[in-house]
Every structure is written in C-alpha cells, then in structure tokens.
Design an enzyme around this catalytic site. Structure first.
Site, short mmCIF file in Angstrom:
data_model
loop_
_atom_site.label_atom_id
_atom_site.label_comp_id
_atom_site.label_asym_id
_atom_site.label_seq_id
_atom_site.Cartn_x
_atom_site.Cartn_y
_atom_site.Cartn_z
N TYR A 69 -2.56 5.61 -4.06
CA TYR A 69 -3.54 6.67 -3.86
C TYR A 69 -2.99 7.88 -4.61
CZ TYR A 69 -5.65 4.11 0.05
OH TYR A 69 -6.29 3.18 0.83
N LYS A 80 -9.20 -0.34 -8.15
CA LYS A 80 -9.80 -0.92 -6.95
C LYS A 80 -10.85 0.04 -6.37
CE LYS A 80 -8.45 -2.79 -2.41
NZ LYS A 80 -9.12 -1.86 -1.49
N HIS A 96 -13.77 -1.37 -0.03
CA HIS A 96 -12.70 -1.00 0.91
C HIS A 96 -12.88 -1.73 2.25
CE1 HIS A 96 -9.44 2.12 0.74
NE2 HIS A 96 -9.30 1.73 1.99
N SER A 141 0.83 -1.20 0.00
CA SER A 141 0.00 0.00 0.00
C SER A 141 0.86 1.26 0.00
CB SER A 141 -0.89 0.01 1.25
OG SER A 141 -1.54 1.26 1.40
#
Length: 444
Positions: free
Chosen positions: A196, A312, A336, A172
C-alpha cells in the site's frame, strides 16, 4: 359372409374343459424352491456380518477433523466453530450489505461446463508459469492483513504451506509478520510482497528495499483503497487491533479457549510496516492509504522496483490497459474480496473483456484473478475464460482458522483435487488445453 365372434360374445365357442388340456400346459404355482438362492431369507451368519461391522473409535484430533473436510465450505464451518466472532467476521465479511461478495461467488455458480469426451486424461498436469517462473498449481496465496489474529501461526503457516505446494505466497503490508521473518520461514518459497503506497514515500521506499533484499521477486501494489470500505461486521463487533478484552469477547472466548490460549501465549501482533498499533481497523487503514495516488505514482514504482510489478484492484478494461501502459507486468482483476466498494464489478465477469483487450493490444501482460474462489472448479473456469493465474484469500484463511499450517495444507489439497478432477471430466490434461469453449456463462 363370415363373422368374427368376439371373445365376450355369447355365441363364442366355449373354452375346452380343463381336463382336455395337456398337463404340461397347465401353469403351476411357483414354489420357494424355484427362488434364486440370493432371494431366500435366512438367518445371517456372523461370518457374513463381520466385514460389515467396522465400528471405529471417534477421532477428535486436528488431523482427523481436517481430513473430514472435503470442501472449502466445510473448512469454513470448522473455522467458525473455533474462532472468536470478531476475527472470523473480519475474514468472512465484506463491505456494507456484502452484495459484491455474494455476486462474486454466484458468478462461479452461474456457469455451465462443456466437457469433451474420449480424451486421454490418465495424467493431469496442473503446473503453469506466472510472471516468468513456474508454479506447480495455477493458484497462489493472496495478501491478507492481520493474519496472526485469525490463528497464531498466521503468515508463517501460509508461506510454509505455499512453499511446500510449490506456489507463490504474498505478504501484505498489513501482515502480522515481518518481511524478513517470512523469508526466513520459507527460504525456498516464492515470496511476493503487497504494497500500500503511503503518503510518506520514504516509508514506502523502505518497505520496497526490504522486500527486494529479502528475495521477493514480485511487487504487488494495491490501488482500490483510496479510503477504507464500510465493513459493518467489524463496526458491530467493535473490532480493534489487537482484539480488546471486553465482556463480550471474554464470553466469546469461553467457547473457543484454544484460540485465546494461542493468542495470549504468543508474541503480540506486529506488522510488516509498523511495530505496534492500537486502534480500530478503519483508523489504521485510513492512516496508511494515500487518497492522492495517480498513474504518476505507478511510474515512480516502475522506476524504483526492478522485479516484476503487478497492479491489484483492476475493475475496468480501460484501467487494465492503462496500468500495463505504465509498465505493469500484470494485472490482478479484483474488487478486494468485496471489502471496499459494494456493488463493484465482478472480476470473473470482467475477465473475458480484459483478455480480449490484451489480445487486441498484443500484450503479454499476465491476467490474475481473485475474489469469490471457493473451489478448484472455480479456478478451472477462470483459467478457461482467459486468466493466467488465480489467488485465494478467504479460502486459505478458513483453513488457517480451522487448523493452522495443517489447515492451510488441507485447503490447498482440496483445491488441487478439485482442479484435477474437473479437468479430467472436461477432457483436458493440461492447463494450456483449456479454452472459452469449455465454459458457458448462464443468464440469470
């Protein structure tokens, strides 16, 4: 006229005298000598008792503790006992009333398997192909933030366990190990990177370049985080990064000394995207997420990233089609883990519709599913309804908290055994044989 005289009729002929009946016809009372030997009581012999008396010394080692866990739920129980409340709740919890998480797990319970019989299932093959490369199992490790906070081995344990199992591992953006360090820890593993998109595109581009140079073949962009969800357990626990030493946490630590010893004697938490941060989880998330993202940003990513690109956070059929139209190689049906919008769509319920839409479009984009998976049977059900692959987050984190790298290995072993047994009982020996006919969704 002839009359039939009933036995209780006083006119009935009296029964013959017992002395008139032949001796052989008189039933004799049973005697103990007529009992089978196995039914006769006797004093047990030591030689009979010895095989039964297998008393073992109690085992308290990590290996023994993990071996006793036969399900992911049992790993969760161990994790809860060994992990302070704040990091455990960060993993275990979800947004607001946690309705979405409960529904996601319930969705897998509300199915009926339809097994076939008289099939040769002497050998079960769980291997598959995802995004152009093989995977030994139809499941990979999903991206999870702050992982070394759950247990000090963190991403290193996850990536190495995935490498050993022959499955993908996803780091991540909010991971607590760098892209380069994870690649070095699992040099022969298949590493993916989850992104992100920041408001600062230069910083996003830097992460993309680092991921490519480190050998990551797939970029997973998460799109369901315009703002942080209301994760009320974190609010109640006063969750900060890193965890703050308050009176409450010190008291909590007294019951879990091993976690605090590991936490305090290893390198402080660092992140894939920034070197240090001090503040609440929500503040960190809101400082990173970009609420202005559009499909144009996905076009930019497609031009920038040369490997496989998956999106995602897909929660509608229309959005699944649109991201594929903008160049995505696959979609991840995910809410999520129920950590963003409560009462969000359930990926398992959405799966058949997305599969049908992609078939209608003649699209070969991969369909990956996460959220709610707690057993290998859940994975098999998802594959039968059209998923190409699945991802686990909490399931592997429970193993991590229960026993570090060995705990992650155990979580994967449990899921693998579940999958193999479920497929054998369904009468299929390989994933390609699974069809929607093997699963029926039950109404509630």
């Amino acid at each position: 006229m002839t009359h039939t005289i009933q036995p209780n009729n006083p006119e009935a002929t009296p029964a013959p005298n017992a002395t008139d009946v032949p001796a052989a016809a008189v039933p004799r009372p049973s005697t103990s000598s007529a009992l089978p030997a196995a039914l006769k009581r006797r004093i047990p012999k030591y030689s009979d008792l010895a095989p039964l008396m297998q008393f073992k010394k109690p085992e308290f080692s990590k290996e023994a503790r993990l071996k006793r866990a036969s399900t992911i739920w049992e790993l969760r129980d161990i994790a809860k006992r060994r992990t302070p409340q704040a990091p455990f709740d960060y993993t275990d919890g979800a947004a607001e009333a946690e309705i979405t998480l409960r529904r996601a797990r319930q969705a897998f319970l509300d199915i009926e398997f339809r097994p076939g019989i008289l099939r040769n299932v002497s050998s079960i093959d769980l291997s598959t192909e995802i995004l152009g490369k093989p995977s030994r199992l139809p499941v990979g490790i999903a991206p999870t933030g702050f992982t070394r906070m759950m247990q000090s081995e963190g991403e290193y344990a996850g990536s190495q366990a995935a490498e050993a199992a022959g499955i993908p591992y996803t780091l991540s953006t909010m991971g607590t190990a760098s892209i380069e360090d994870v690649a070095a820890a699992a040099p022969n593993g298949r590493n993916w990177f989850q992104l992100y998109l920041w408001t600062d595109r230069d910083r996003s581009l830097e992460l993309i370049d680092r991921a490519a140079k480190a050998g990551n073949d797939t970029l997973m962009v998460t799109v369901d985080t315009a703002v942080a969800g209301a994760r009320l357990r974190d609010v109640r626990n006063g969750m900060t990064i890193p965890p703050a030493l308050t009176i409450k946490t010190v008291l909590d630590a007294s019951y879990r000394p091993a976690w605090w010893f590991n936490f305090l004697t290893h390198e402080p938490l660092t992140f894939a995207s920034l070197s240090r941060y001090s503040g609440t989880v929500a503040d960190l998330i809101n400082s990173m997420f970009d609420p202005t993202l559009t499909f144009e940003d996905l076009d930019w990513l497609r031009e920038t990233w040369k490997g496989k690109l998956v999106v995602k956070g897909i929660q509608t059929v229309n959005d699944a089609r649109k991201v594929v139209g903008h160049g995505a190689d696959g979609v991840i049906l995910s809410n999520h883990g129920g950590r963003q919008l409560d009462r969000a769509p359930i990926p398992f319920h959405l799966l058949p519709e997305v599969k049908q839409a992609f078939e209608a479009d003649n699209s070969d984009a991969a369909i990956i599913l996460d959220t709610g998976i707690m057993s290998g049977a859940d994975i098999v059900a998802a594959l039968a309804l059209g998923a190409d692959f699945t991802l686990i987050g909490r399931a592997y984190l429970y193993g991590l908290m229960a026993g570090g790298r060995a705990g992650v290995d155990r979580a994967i072993q449990i899921l693998e055994k579940d999958m193999a047994r479920t497929m054998a009982l369904l009468g299929v020996s390989r994933i390609s044989e699974l069809t929607p006919d093997h699963v029926r969704l039950l109404g509630r």
